[in-house]
Design a protein around this motif. Sequence first.
Motif, PDB file in Angstrom:
ATOM      1  N   UNK A 138       0.795  -1.179  -0.163  1.00 13.13           N
ATOM      2  CA  UNK A 138       0.090  -0.112   0.029  1.00 13.13           C
ATOM      3  C   UNK A 138       0.824   1.033   0.146  1.00 13.13           C
ATOM      4  N   UNK A 139       0.965   2.094  -0.850  1.00 10.55           N
ATOM      5  CA  UNK A 139       1.574   3.420  -0.933  1.00 10.55           C
ATOM      6  C   UNK A 139       1.299   4.336   0.067  1.00 10.55           C
ATOM      7  N   UNK A 140       2.343   5.174   0.480  1.00 12.38           N
ATOM      8  CA  UNK A 140       2.151   6.082   1.256  1.00 12.38           C
ATOM      9  C   UNK A 140       1.293   7.426   0.775  1.00 12.38           C
ATOM     10  N   UNK A 152       4.208  10.239   3.096  1.00 19.26           N
ATOM     11  CA  UNK A 152       5.632  10.371   2.519  1.00 19.26           C
ATOM     12  C   UNK A 152       6.542  11.344   3.369  1.00 19.26           C
ATOM     13  N   UNK A 153       5.814  12.533   3.690  1.00 19.12           N
ATOM     14  CA  UNK A 153       6.686  13.499   4.127  1.00 19.12           C
ATOM     15  C   UNK A 153       7.133  13.210   5.562  1.00 19.12           C
ATOM     16  N   UNK A 197      11.863   3.140  -1.339  1.00 10.35           N
ATOM     17  CA  UNK A 197      10.616   3.522  -1.215  1.00 10.35           C
ATOM     18  C   UNK A 197       9.611   2.742  -0.206  1.00 10.35           C
ATOM     19  N   UNK A 198       9.230   3.800   0.621  1.00 19.37           N
ATOM     20  CA  UNK A 198       8.467   3.431   1.944  1.00 19.37           C
ATOM     21  C   UNK A 198       6.997   2.836   1.333  1.00 19.37           C
ATOM     22  N   UNK A 199       6.354   2.186   2.283  1.00 21.08           N
ATOM     23  CA  UNK A 199       4.768   1.669   2.025  1.00 21.08           C
ATOM     24  C   UNK A 199       4.391   1.382   3.395  1.00 21.08           C
ATOM     25  N   UNK A 200       2.964   1.199   3.310  1.00 27.09           N
ATOM     26  CA  UNK A 200       2.198   0.946   4.507  1.00 27.09           C
ATOM     27  C   UNK A 200       1.968  -0.455   4.831  1.00 27.09           C
ATOM     28  N   UNK A 201       2.251  -0.830   5.926  1.00 21.32           N
ATOM     29  CA  UNK A 201       2.160  -2.093   6.463  1.00 21.32           C
ATOM     30  C   UNK A 201       0.987  -2.046   7.793  1.00 21.32           C
TER      31      UNK A 201
END
Length: 212
Positions: free
Chosen positions: A96-98, A103-104, A159-163
Motif C-alpha cells: 500500500x503506497x504512502x 511520505x513527508x 521506497x516506503x509503503x504501509x503495513x
Amino acid sequence: EFRAPTTPVEEIVADTFADVLGVERVGLDDEFFALGGNSLIATQVVSRLGAALDAQVPVRVLFEAPTVEVLASSVQALAGGGGRKALVAGPRPDRVPLSLAQQRMWFLNRFDPGSAVNNIPMAIRLSGSLDVAALRAAMVDVLGRHEALRTVFPEVDGVGFQVVRPVAEVEVDFEVEVVAESEVLARIEQLVVGGFDLAVALPVRARLFAVS
C-alpha cells in the motif's frame, strides 16, 4: 392535548425523538428543538431515520419540519429511496503506497528517527482504585479500531509503503512505573521527547506512573 402517532412512519419519528433526546413520551405535535434538540443531535436523528426508512434524509428536512407529524410526512416521501451505501474495505495491493502526508513523515523520520517533532503528547492524572488490566484492554481495543495506530512504514529499494499490523500481533507498550511525586513531570518529559522509528515501531506508546 396529547396526540399519539398513528402511522408506522410517525411512530418511527416519535421513537427516534424519544430515544435520542431522552424523552419518555413524544406526540405528533412535539417539536424537536423544543424538546431539547440542537444541530448536533439533528444529525443523529436524520441518520437513524435514514437507516430505518432506507432513505437519505437531509438535515435541512428536520429544520424545516421539526414536529413529529410534519417530519413524518416529509420523510414518508423519501422512504425506500435508498440510504447511503455502507462503507466497506476494498481490495488492497501487496504494498500500500504512502499518502503524501505519510511520505513527508516517512522521509523526515528516515533522517532522524529520534525526532519528536510530530509527537502529540497527552498526560492524564487518575485517582482512586485503578484496574490496570482493564485500562490495558481498553488501549488494545483502541488500537484494534484504528488502523493508523497499527501502521508502520517499512521500505524496499528506498521506497516506503504501509503495513497494517494485525491486532493479534500488536504488543501494547504499556509499562507501570513507580515514581515519586517530585519526579512525575520529569519522567513525562523524558517520555514525550522520545522519537519513533516508523519503519518498525507503532506510532503510539503509553506509560502508567504510579505515584509513591
